[in-house]
Write a protein that holds these residues in place. Structure first.
Motif, PDB file in Angstrom:
ATOM      1  N   ALA A  72      15.727  -9.193   1.749  1.00 23.32           N
ATOM      2  CA  ALA A  72      15.916  -8.544   3.052  1.00 23.32           C
ATOM      3  C   ALA A  72      14.570  -8.105   3.617  1.00 23.32           C
ATOM      4  CB  ALA A  72      16.832  -7.327   2.892  1.00 23.32           C
ATOM      5  N   PRO A  73      14.476  -8.026   4.942  1.00 22.86           N
ATOM      6  CA  PRO A  73      13.219  -7.552   5.537  1.00 22.86           C
ATOM      7  C   PRO A  73      13.058  -6.057   5.303  1.00 22.86           C
ATOM      8  CG  PRO A  73      14.895  -7.782   7.238  1.00 22.86           C
ATOM      9  CD  PRO A  73      15.501  -8.311   5.964  1.00 22.86           C
ATOM     10  N   THR A  74      11.933  -5.667   4.733  1.00 18.94           N
ATOM     11  CA  THR A  74      11.626  -4.242   4.585  1.00 18.94           C
ATOM     12  C   THR A  74      10.166  -4.010   4.989  1.00 18.94           C
ATOM     13  OG1 THR A  74      11.177  -4.554   2.208  1.00 18.94           O
ATOM     14  CG2 THR A  74      13.359  -3.732   2.789  1.00 18.94           C
ATOM     15  N   ALA A  75       9.915  -2.830   5.505  1.00 21.25           N
ATOM     16  CA  ALA A  75       8.614  -2.507   6.099  1.00 21.25           C
ATOM     17  C   ALA A  75       7.587  -2.131   5.033  1.00 21.25           C
ATOM     18  CB  ALA A  75       8.792  -1.325   7.060  1.00 21.25           C
ATOM     19  N   PHE A  76       6.317  -2.266   5.366  1.00 22.47           N
ATOM     20  CA  PHE A  76       5.209  -1.572   4.693  1.00 22.47           C
ATOM     21  C   PHE A  76       5.016  -1.905   3.212  1.00 22.47           C
ATOM     22  CE2 PHE A  76       6.305   2.314   7.648  1.00 22.47           C
ATOM     23  CZ  PHE A  76       5.996   1.560   8.768  1.00 22.47           C
ATOM     24  N   HIS A  77       5.018  -3.168   2.829  1.00 20.31           N
ATOM     25  CA  HIS A  77       4.915  -3.485   1.395  1.00 20.31           C
ATOM     26  C   HIS A  77       3.589  -3.076   0.774  1.00 20.31           C
ATOM     27  CE1 HIS A  77       8.384  -6.626   1.310  1.00 20.31           C
ATOM     28  NE2 HIS A  77       8.702  -5.510   1.910  1.00 20.31           N
ATOM     29  N   LEU A  79       2.320  -0.312   0.984  1.00 18.51           N
ATOM     30  CA  LEU A  79       2.491   1.039   0.426  1.00 18.51           C
ATOM     31  C   LEU A  79       3.010   0.956  -1.002  1.00 18.51           C
ATOM     32  CD1 LEU A  79       4.309   3.270   3.083  1.00 18.51           C
ATOM     33  CD2 LEU A  79       1.896   3.311   2.448  1.00 18.51           C
ATOM     34  N   ALA A  80       3.687  -0.142  -1.315  1.00 18.34           N
ATOM     35  CA  ALA A  80       4.297  -0.296  -2.641  1.00 18.34           C
ATOM     36  C   ALA A  80       3.333  -0.931  -3.630  1.00 18.34           C
ATOM     37  CB  ALA A  80       5.575  -1.134  -2.538  1.00 18.34           C
ATOM     38  N   HIS A  81       2.470  -1.838  -3.123  1.00 15.69           N
ATOM     39  CA  HIS A  81       1.553  -2.575  -3.997  1.00 15.69           C
ATOM     40  C   HIS A  81       0.382  -3.070  -3.156  1.00 15.69           C
ATOM     41  CE1 HIS A  81       0.051  -5.793  -6.612  1.00 15.69           C
ATOM     42  NE2 HIS A  81       0.644  -5.141  -7.594  1.00 15.69           N
ATOM     43  N   PRO A  82      -0.825  -3.058  -3.710  1.00 15.63           N
ATOM     44  CA  PRO A  82      -1.983  -3.492  -2.910  1.00 15.63           C
ATOM     45  C   PRO A  82      -1.846  -4.911  -2.361  1.00 15.63           C
ATOM     46  CG  PRO A  82      -2.686  -2.660  -5.086  1.00 15.63           C
ATOM     47  CD  PRO A  82      -1.202  -2.568  -5.043  1.00 15.63           C
ATOM     48  N   ASP A  83      -1.160  -5.785  -3.070  1.00 16.07           N
ATOM     49  CA  ASP A  83      -0.995  -7.164  -2.581  1.00 16.07           C
ATOM     50  C   ASP A  83       0.124  -7.285  -1.538  1.00 16.07           C
ATOM     51  OD1 ASP A  83      -3.021  -7.834  -4.306  1.00 16.07           O
ATOM     52  OD2 ASP A  83      -1.664  -8.509  -5.897  1.00 16.07           O
ATOM     53  N   GLY A  84       0.882  -6.231  -1.371  1.00 13.01           N
ATOM     54  CA  GLY A  84       1.864  -6.146  -0.297  1.00 13.01           C
ATOM     55  C   GLY A  84       2.774  -7.344  -0.173  1.00 13.01           C
ATOM     56  N   GLU A  85       2.999  -7.761   1.082  1.00 11.39           N
ATOM     57  CA  GLU A  85       3.958  -8.831   1.387  1.00 11.39           C
ATOM     58  C   GLU A  85       3.563 -10.164   0.763  1.00 11.39           C
ATOM     59  OE1 GLU A  85       2.790  -6.661   3.591  1.00 11.39           O
ATOM     60  OE2 GLU A  85       4.554  -5.636   4.414  1.00 11.39           O
ATOM     61  N   LEU A 174      -3.958   0.631   6.904  1.00 13.88           N
ATOM     62  CA  LEU A 174      -2.723  -0.165   6.973  1.00 13.88           C
ATOM     63  C   LEU A 174      -2.138  -0.072   8.375  1.00 13.88           C
ATOM     64  CD1 LEU A 174      -0.766   0.630   3.669  1.00 13.88           C
ATOM     65  CD2 LEU A 174      -2.561  -1.055   4.097  1.00 13.88           C
ATOM     66  N   VAL A 175      -1.739  -1.231   8.897  1.00 11.78           N
ATOM     67  CA  VAL A 175      -1.060  -1.241  10.202  1.00 11.78           C
ATOM     68  C   VAL A 175       0.091  -2.245  10.164  1.00 11.78           C
ATOM     69  CG1 VAL A 175      -3.131  -0.630  11.540  1.00 11.78           C
ATOM     70  CG2 VAL A 175      -2.574  -3.036  11.181  1.00 11.78           C
TER      71      VAL A 175
END
Ligand SMILES: Cc1cc2nc3c(=O)[nH]c(=O)nc-3n(C[C@H](O)[C@H](O)[C@H](O)COP(=O)(O)O)c2cc1C
Ligand SMILES: CC(C)CC(=O)C(=O)O
Length: 342
Positions: A72-77, A79-85, A174-175
């Protein structure tokens, strides 16, 4: 099943960021209801069906997935991990499934596409039509294969945890990368209370991509969605983050499936935490399901590997559940396998 991973994620995350990911709107009734509704369902398995090895493969809009399970689409990855999306996309690709990239992603879709797996793009239509069309073209050019239009957010839900934590802005650096306009300025994301069906018609003129309408619960809206030419509907209450008090998604599903009458696929998200949940949703008529928070727990705990672990675990659990219920393929599942609510 995923509780240990969630605990690992929680231990690694800034508490305010954990709250942003885990939380819901209001008193979090709908957030809890999504999971509880699955827990109340009881299955009525068949025996002696000689299913042999199961075949979970599922095709949506011409893309073959390893199972009827998407991210599912979720915002701001980031914030969860430096490699993000990018990590999420690698994990999803390794697990053989689609990542729905959020409009509020912290990595540009062009970079996420470098992971090589199939992507869909989630859009919050903005009042600025030209800008909205430019975002859609960007997603198309990056190779996204469907447009998921979120329609449950005419305004932001009231998120008590974020208010308590004073979590209003992303940390420096982050933006939301898809809110950059031509000049490099990053716009604020607008939740548009003027969004109506005519904008869906407009979007159909803007893109040739299949449109998935995300965030409907009422069967009358599902029928309207079909009349407006969408390619699929996604039964969702935004993981309990918008209208607190809204019905649990699996409770809303049967009426939507009935209204749609097989004209387009019906997808579902919200509260999926194990194979039996997926099995129940499929038996009640969903063509596939999406998972939000469990993927974020995998990402926070272990990056791309963690995302892959979550998706593999859910797929394997669905495989086992199918065997135990006497089905070989998702398409073999029928409503009679869901026996009762307790
Ligand atoms: C932290 C978080 C961020 C989310 N961001 C978006 C978003 O940007 N766009 C969107 O359409 N849905 C968003 N959602 C909703 C998810 O797409 C999905 O509907 C929900 O998470 C499913 O429920 P689950 O978390 O119980 O699996 C978000 C959900 C969470 C938990
Ligand atoms: C920050 C929002 C735009 C993302 C979202 O949809 C959510 O948090 O549920």
């Amino acid at each position: 099943m995923l509780t240990e991973l969630a605990a690992r994620a929680r231990a690694r995350l800034d508490p305010a960021h954990w709250d942003f990911f885990a939380g819901g709107a209001g008193d979090e009734r709908t957030l809890r209801a999504n999971e509880e509704a699955f827990q109340r369902l009881r299955l009525l398995p068949r025996v002696l069906r000689a299913t042999g090895p199961r075949d979970l493969r599922t095709t949506l809009f011409g893309t073959e997935l390893s199972a009827p399970l998407l991210v599912a689409p979720t915002a701001f990855h980031r914030l969860a991990h430096p490699d993000g999306e990018l990590a999420t996309a690698r994990g999803a690709a390794a697990a053989g499934t689609v990542l729905v990239v959020s409009m509020a992603a912290t990595t540009p879709v062009e970079d996420i596409a470098a992971a090589g797996g199939p992507l869909w793009f989630q859009l919050y239509p903005q009042p600025d039509l030209e800008f909205t069309a430019a975002v859609v073209r960007r997603a198309e050019r990056a190779g996204c294969r469907a447009l998921v239009v979120t329609v449950d957010s005419p305004v932001f839900g009231r998120r008590e945890r974020d208010r308590r934590n004073g979590f209003t802005d992303l940390p420096a650096g982050l933006v939301c990368e898809h809110l950059r306009d031509g000049t490099g300025r990053v716009r604020d994301i607008v939740m548009d209370a003027d969004l109506g069906w005519e904008r869906i018609d407009w979007l159909r003129g803007v893109t040739g991509l299949p449109i998935v309408l995300k965030g409907l619960l009422h069967p009358a809206d599902a029928l309207l969605a079909v009349e407006h030419g969408v390619s699929a509907v996604l039964v969702s209450n935004h993981g309990g983050r918008q209208l607190d008090g809204a019905v649990a998604t699996v409770d809303a599903l049967p009426a939507v499936v009935k209204a749609v009458g097989g004209q387009v696929p019906v997808l579902l998200d919200g509260g999926i935490r194990c194979g039996a949940d997926i099995l129940a949703a499929l038996a009640l008529g969903a063509g596939a399901v999406l998972v939000g928070r469990p993927v974020l727990w995998g990402l926070a705990a272990a990056g791309a590997d963690g995302v892959r672990q979550v998706l593999d675990l859910l797929r394997e659990d669905l495989d086992r559940a199918l065997a135990l219920a006497g089905a070989r393929r998702p398409a073999d599942l029928t409503g009679d396998l869901v026996a009762a609510r307790c």
